[in-house]
Design a protein around this motif. Structure first.
Motif, short mmCIF file in Angstrom:
data_model
loop_
_atom_site.label_atom_id
_atom_site.label_comp_id
_atom_site.label_asym_id
_atom_site.label_seq_id
_atom_site.Cartn_x
_atom_site.Cartn_y
_atom_site.Cartn_z
N THR A 160 -51.55 -13.82 -4.05
CA THR A 160 -51.41 -15.43 -4.33
C THR A 160 -51.04 -15.33 -5.87
OG1 THR A 160 -52.69 -17.36 -4.85
CG2 THR A 160 -53.74 -15.38 -5.11
N PRO A 161 -49.93 -16.34 -5.99
CA PRO A 161 -49.39 -16.66 -7.40
C PRO A 161 -50.24 -16.83 -8.29
CG PRO A 161 -47.87 -17.38 -5.52
CD PRO A 161 -49.06 -16.88 -4.93
N SER A 162 -51.30 -17.56 -7.97
CA SER A 162 -52.31 -18.55 -8.74
C SER A 162 -53.01 -17.22 -9.50
CB SER A 162 -53.49 -19.21 -7.78
OG SER A 162 -54.12 -18.16 -7.20
N LEU A 163 -53.04 -16.11 -9.36
CA LEU A 163 -53.60 -15.02 -10.14
C LEU A 163 -53.02 -15.09 -11.69
CD1 LEU A 163 -54.20 -12.01 -7.76
CD2 LEU A 163 -56.00 -13.62 -8.51
N ALA A 164 -51.97 -15.48 -11.68
CA ALA A 164 -51.04 -15.62 -12.91
C ALA A 164 -51.87 -16.65 -13.83
CB ALA A 164 -49.66 -16.02 -12.71
N ASN A 165 -52.62 -17.35 -13.44
CA ASN A 165 -53.38 -18.37 -14.20
C ASN A 165 -54.60 -17.66 -14.76
OD1 ASN A 165 -51.66 -20.26 -13.47
ND2 ASN A 165 -52.91 -21.02 -11.55
N CYS A 166 -55.06 -16.53 -14.23
CA CYS A 166 -56.11 -15.84 -15.16
C CYS A 166 -55.59 -15.28 -16.20
CB CYS A 166 -56.71 -14.69 -13.95
SG CYS A 166 -57.41 -15.56 -12.35
N SER A 167 -55.71 -15.83 -17.20
CA SER A 167 -54.80 -15.41 -18.47
C SER A 167 -55.59 -14.36 -19.17
CB SER A 167 -54.60 -16.71 -19.30
OG SER A 167 -55.78 -17.32 -19.91
N ALA A 168 -56.91 -14.07 -19.05
CA ALA A 168 -57.75 -13.09 -19.67
C ALA A 168 -57.53 -11.86 -19.05
CB ALA A 168 -59.23 -13.61 -19.90
N LEU A 169 -56.90 -11.85 -17.73
CA LEU A 169 -57.07 -10.39 -16.87
C LEU A 169 -56.33 -9.38 -17.67
CD1 LEU A 169 -58.03 -10.19 -13.81
CD2 LEU A 169 -55.59 -10.59 -13.21
N GLU A 170 -57.02 -8.44 -17.52
CA GLU A 170 -56.46 -7.03 -18.36
C GLU A 170 -56.38 -5.82 -16.97
OE1 GLU A 170 -59.32 -5.70 -21.08
OE2 GLU A 170 -59.65 -7.70 -21.90
N LYS A 171 -57.22 -5.92 -15.84
CA LYS A 171 -57.03 -5.05 -14.90
C LYS A 171 -57.00 -5.63 -13.67
CE LYS A 171 -58.77 -1.18 -17.76
NZ LYS A 171 -59.67 0.02 -17.87
N ILE A 172 -56.13 -5.32 -12.77
CA ILE A 172 -56.00 -5.70 -11.28
C ILE A 172 -55.57 -4.42 -10.47
CG2 ILE A 172 -53.87 -6.53 -11.49
CD1 ILE A 172 -54.35 -8.60 -9.64
N SER A 173 -56.51 -4.38 -9.41
CA SER A 173 -56.49 -3.35 -8.38
C SER A 173 -56.63 -4.00 -7.12
CB SER A 173 -57.57 -2.29 -8.63
OG SER A 173 -57.20 -1.08 -7.86
N LEU A 174 -55.41 -3.85 -6.36
CA LEU A 174 -55.43 -4.31 -5.04
C LEU A 174 -55.18 -3.09 -4.06
CD1 LEU A 174 -53.64 -7.63 -5.64
CD2 LEU A 174 -56.15 -7.19 -5.83
N SER A 175 -55.19 -1.86 -4.43
CA SER A 175 -54.62 -0.82 -3.53
C SER A 175 -55.26 -0.51 -2.25
CB SER A 175 -54.65 0.46 -4.48
OG SER A 175 -55.91 0.70 -4.74
N ALA A 176 -54.46 0.08 -1.22
CA ALA A 176 -55.27 0.31 -0.07
C ALA A 176 -55.51 -0.86 0.46
CB ALA A 176 -56.24 1.54 -0.38
N ASN A 177 -54.84 -1.80 0.68
CA ASN A 177 -54.98 -2.80 1.61
C ASN A 177 -53.87 -3.04 2.62
OD1 ASN A 177 -57.70 -4.72 1.15
ND2 ASN A 177 -56.77 -4.02 -0.95
N ARG A 178 -53.70 -4.28 3.27
CA ARG A 178 -52.67 -4.46 3.98
C ARG A 178 -51.86 -5.61 3.68
NH1 ARG A 178 -53.39 -5.38 9.64
NH2 ARG A 178 -55.47 -6.25 9.38
N LEU A 179 -51.73 -5.69 2.34
CA LEU A 179 -51.04 -6.86 1.68
C LEU A 179 -49.61 -6.75 2.02
CD1 LEU A 179 -52.90 -7.02 -1.82
CD2 LEU A 179 -53.40 -8.48 0.37
N SER A 180 -48.90 -7.90 1.96
CA SER A 180 -47.56 -8.06 2.49
C SER A 180 -46.67 -9.09 1.53
CB SER A 180 -47.28 -8.18 4.10
OG SER A 180 -48.03 -9.61 4.39
N GLY A 181 -45.73 -9.34 1.63
CA GLY A 181 -44.98 -10.32 0.99
C GLY A 181 -44.60 -9.59 -0.44
N THR A 182 -43.68 -10.50 -1.36
CA THR A 182 -43.22 -9.99 -2.29
C THR A 182 -44.10 -10.31 -3.53
OG1 THR A 182 -42.37 -12.18 -2.87
CG2 THR A 182 -41.06 -10.94 -1.52
N LEU A 183 -43.94 -9.31 -4.61
CA LEU A 183 -44.61 -9.44 -6.03
C LEU A 183 -44.23 -10.82 -6.37
CD1 LEU A 183 -44.32 -5.93 -7.36
CD2 LEU A 183 -46.50 -7.22 -6.92
N PRO A 184 -45.50 -11.64 -6.94
CA PRO A 184 -44.82 -13.05 -7.62
C PRO A 184 -44.64 -12.83 -8.94
CG PRO A 184 -47.27 -12.85 -6.39
CD PRO A 184 -46.78 -11.40 -6.53
N THR A 185 -43.52 -13.46 -9.29
CA THR A 185 -42.75 -13.16 -10.57
C THR A 185 -43.66 -13.77 -11.50
OG1 THR A 185 -41.71 -15.34 -10.26
CG2 THR A 185 -40.49 -13.46 -9.49
#
Length: 561
Positions: free
Chosen positions: A386-411
Motif C-alpha cells: 500500500t502506498p499509504s506506508l509512505a505517510n509513516c514519516s518516522a519509519l526507519e525499518k520495513i521488512s515484508l520479505s517471504a510473503n506473496r506480495l505482488s504489484g509494483t513498488l510504490p514510488t
C-alpha cells in the motif's frame, strides 16, 4: 559546614565538583566530621585512605561514582555512628569486610557497580537496623545467607548481576518489610519460595535470568497485592500462569518471558488496569489472544512472541491507545491484519514476523505517523504494497520479505527519508525499481532479491552514500550496471547475480573500498574483468560465473589475501 560553638568541620560536600587526583588522608584529622560527600568526581582515583576510619563521628560517607580502586578498608568498621555508606560505581575489588557486621546503626549500605568478589558473609545479618543493602553488579559468588532472614527492618535488597548460586532462602520471607527485592541475573536454582507470600508491602520482585524451576506459587501472587513490577523472565518455570495474577491490580510491569509456561493466557489479567508492560514471549502458551486485551488501556508494550498462539489479532487492540510496541511474532496466528491497528496512534514498533497472516497490508497502517519499525516477514500476505506506508514519516525499518506480495513498488516510498532498512526479499513484485528510492538518504540496506522486478538499474541509486547492502539478485533486471554505483562508498555487499544485466563491469567499482562480497554471476556481462577489482583489500567473495567475460585472470590473483 562548621559547628557554631566548636567551629569544627561537621559536613564536607564536594559532590560533582570535577575533582581529580587521590583522596587526601588528611581528611582523617576531621574528628567531628559527620557528613562526607565526594561523589560524582569521575577523575578521583586511587585507594580509599584508611585514615577515614579516624572520623569517628561520621554518620554518612558517600564516595560513589568515582574511579577508586583497591579494597574496601577494614577499619571503616571503627565508625560506630555510621548510618549510610555509599561506595558504589567505582572499581573496588577484594571481598566485603566481615567486620561491617559490627556497625550497629548501619541503615544504608551501597557497594554496587564494583569488582567485589568472594561470598556474601553472614556477618551482615548483624546489622539489625539495615534498611537498604545494594551489592548488585559485582562478582560475588556462593549462596545468599539464610541469616538474612533476621534483617526484619530491610526494605530494599539488591543482589542482581552477580554469580550467586544455590537456592533462594525461604527465611527471606521473614523480611516482611521488603519493598524491593532484586536477585536477577545470577545462577540461583530451585523453586520460588511460597514464604514470599509474607511480602505484603513488596512493590518490586526481580528474579529474572536465573535457573529457577517449578510453578509460580498462587499464594505468593494472591498475597502481594502491592506489587508494581514482577520480573520472572529467563528461568525454567513451568505450569500455567496463575489466574490469581488478576489480584495484582497495581501492577505496572509483568515479565514472564523465556520460561516453559503452558496453557492459555488467563482472562483475569484484564483486571490489571494499570499495566504498562506485558512480556510473555518465548513460552509454550496456546489458545487465542483474548479480545479483552483491549481493556488494558494503559499498555505501552505487549510482547507475546514465540509461543503457540492461534487465531486472529484482536481488533480491540485499537483501545490500547498508549501502545508503543506490539510483538506477536513466531506464533501461529492466521486471519488478516485488522485495519483497526491503524488507530494505535502511539505505536512505534510492530513485529508480526513468522505467522500465517493472510490478506492485504491494511491501508490504515499509513495513519501511524510515529511508526519506526514494521516487521511482517514470513507470512502469507498478498496484494500490493500500500502506498499509504509512505505517510509513516518516522519509519526507519520495513521488512515484508517471504510473503506473496505482488504489484509494483510504490514510488511514494521515496519520501521515507529516515528509512535505513527496506527488506522486500522473496515476493512476487514486478515492474521497475523506482528512481525515487534514491531520496531515501538514510538507506543502509536495500533488499529486493528474489522478486520479478525488471527494467534497468536507476543511475540515481548512486546517491545512496550510506548504503551498505544492495541485494537485487534473482530478478529480471536488464541494461548496464550504472557507473554511479561507485558513489555508494559505504557498500559492503553488492549482489546483482541471476538477472539479465549486460554490458561491461564498470572499472569504477574498484572505488568501493569497503566491498566484502560481490555477486555478478548469472547475467550477460561481457568484456574484460576490471583490474581495479583485484585491488579491493576488503574483498572476500567475488562471483563472476555464467557470464561472457573475455581475457585472462591476472597473474597476481594468488596474492589476494
Amino acid at each position: 559546614m562548621c559547628d557554631k560553638s566548636s567551629r569544627h568541620v561537621v559536613s564536607l560536600n564536594l559532590a560533582a565538583m570535577n575533582l581529580s587526583g587521590t583522596i587526601t588522608p588528611l581528611l582523617g584529622g576531621l574528628a567531628s566530621l559527620s557528613f562526607l560527600d565526594l561523589s560524582a568526581n569521575f577523575n578521583l582515583w586511587g585507594r580509599i585512605p584508611p585514615e577515614l576510619g579516624n572520623c569517628f563521628s561520621l554518620k554518612s560517607m558517600n564516595l560513589s561514582f568515582n574511579s577508586l580502586t583497591g579494597p574496601v578498608p577494614e577499619n571503616l568498621t571503627s565508625l560506630l555512628h555510621l548510618q549510610t555508606l555509599d561506595l558504589s560505581a567505582n572499581s573496588l575489588e577484594g571481598t566485603i569486610p566481615p567486620s561491617f557486621g559490627k556497625i550497629p546503626g548501619m541503615k544504608f549500605l551501597y557497594l554496587s557497580l564494583n569488582n567485589l568478589s568472594g561470598s556474601i558473609l553472614t556477618d551482615l545479618s548483624n546489622c539489625s537496623s539495615l534498611q537498604l543493602l545494594d551489592l548488585s553488579v559485582n562478582s560475588l559468588n556462593g549462596a545468599i545467607p539464610q541469616e538474612f532472614g533476621a534483617l526484619t527492618q530491610l526494605k530494599h535488597l539488591y543482589l542482581a548481576l552477580n554469580e550467586l548460586s544455590g537456592t533462594i532462602p525461604p527465611s527471606l520471607g521473614n523480611c516482611s518489610s521488603l519493598v524491593e527485592l532484586d536477585l536477577s541475573w545470577n545462577n540461583l536454582n530451585g523453586v520460588l519460595p511460597w514464604q514470599f507470600a509474607a511480602f505484603t508491602q513488596l512493590q518490586l520482585l526481580g528474579l529474572s535470568g536465573n535457573d529457577l524451576t517449578g510453578v509460580i506459587p498462587s499464594i505468593m501472587i494472591r498475597n502481594i497485592s502491592s506489587m508494581h513490577h514482577l520480573f520472572l523472565e529467563y528461568n525454567q518455570l513451568t505450569g500455567t500462569i496463575p489466574s490469581e495474577i488478576g489480584h495484582l491490580t497495581q501492577l505496572k510491569l509483568l515479565s514472564l518471558g523465556a520460561n516453559t509456561l503452558t496453557g492459555v493466557i488467563p482472562i483475569s489479567y484484564t483486571n490489571l488496569s494499570s499495566l504498562n508492560h506485558l512480556y510473555l514471549f518465548k513460552n509454550q502458551l496456546t489458545g487465542t489472544i483474548p479480545s479483552e486485551i483491549g481493556h488494558l488501556t494503559q499498555l505501552k508494550t505487549l510482547d507475546l512472541g514465540s509461543n503457540g498462539l492461534v487465531g486472529c489479532i484482536p481488533a480491540s487492540l485499537v483501545n490500547c491507545s498508549n501502545l508503543e510496541a506490539l510483538v506477536l511474532s513466531s506464533n501461529q496466528l492466521n486471519c488478516s491484519i485488522p485495519g483497526e491497528l491503524g488507530g494505535m496512534r502511539s505505536v512505534q514498533y510492530i513485529n508480526l514476523y513468522n505467522n500465517s497472516l493472510s490478506g492485504k497490508i491494511p491501508e490504515e497502517l499509513g495513519q501511524l505517523s510515529l511508526l519506526q519499525y514494521l516487521y511482517l516477514p514470513n507470512n502469507d500476505l498478498t496484494g500490493s504494497i500500500t502506498p499509504s506506508l509512505a505517510n509513516c514519516s518516522a519509519l526507519e525499518k520495513i521488512s515484508l520479505s517471504a510473503n506473496r506480495l505482488s504489484g509494483t513498488l510504490p514510488t511514494d516510498l521515496g519520501r521515507l527519508n529516515l528509512l535505513s532498512l527496506m527488506n522486500l526479499f522473496n515476493n512476487f513484485l514486478i515492474g521497475s525499481i523506482p528512481s525515487t528510492l534514491a531520496n531515501c538518504s538514510s538507506l543502509e540496506y536495500l533488499l529486493l532479491g528474489q522478486n520479478k522486478l525488471n527494467g534497468t538499474l536507476p543511475t540515481e541509486l548512486g546517491r545512496l552514500s550510506r548504503l551498505q547492502d544492495m541485494y537485487l539478485s534473482n530478478n529480471f533486471l536488464t541494461g548496464n550496471i550504472p557507473t554511479t554505483l561507485a558513489n555508494c562508498y559505504s557498500l559492503r555487499v553488492l549482489q546483482l547475480n541471476e538477472n539479465q544485466l549486460s554490458g561491461t563491469l564498470p572499472n569504477e567499482l574498484g572505488n568501493l573500498t569497503f566491498l566484502v562480497t560481490s555477486f555478478f554471476g548469472g547475467n550477460m556481462l561481457e568484456g574484460l574483468i576490471p583490474t581495479s577489482l583485484w585491488k579491493l583489500q576488503q574483498l572476500q567473495q567475488l562471483h563472476l560465473e555464467d557470464n561472457f567475460f573475455l581475457g585472462s585472470l591476472p597473474s597476481n590473483i594468488g596474492n589476494c589475501t
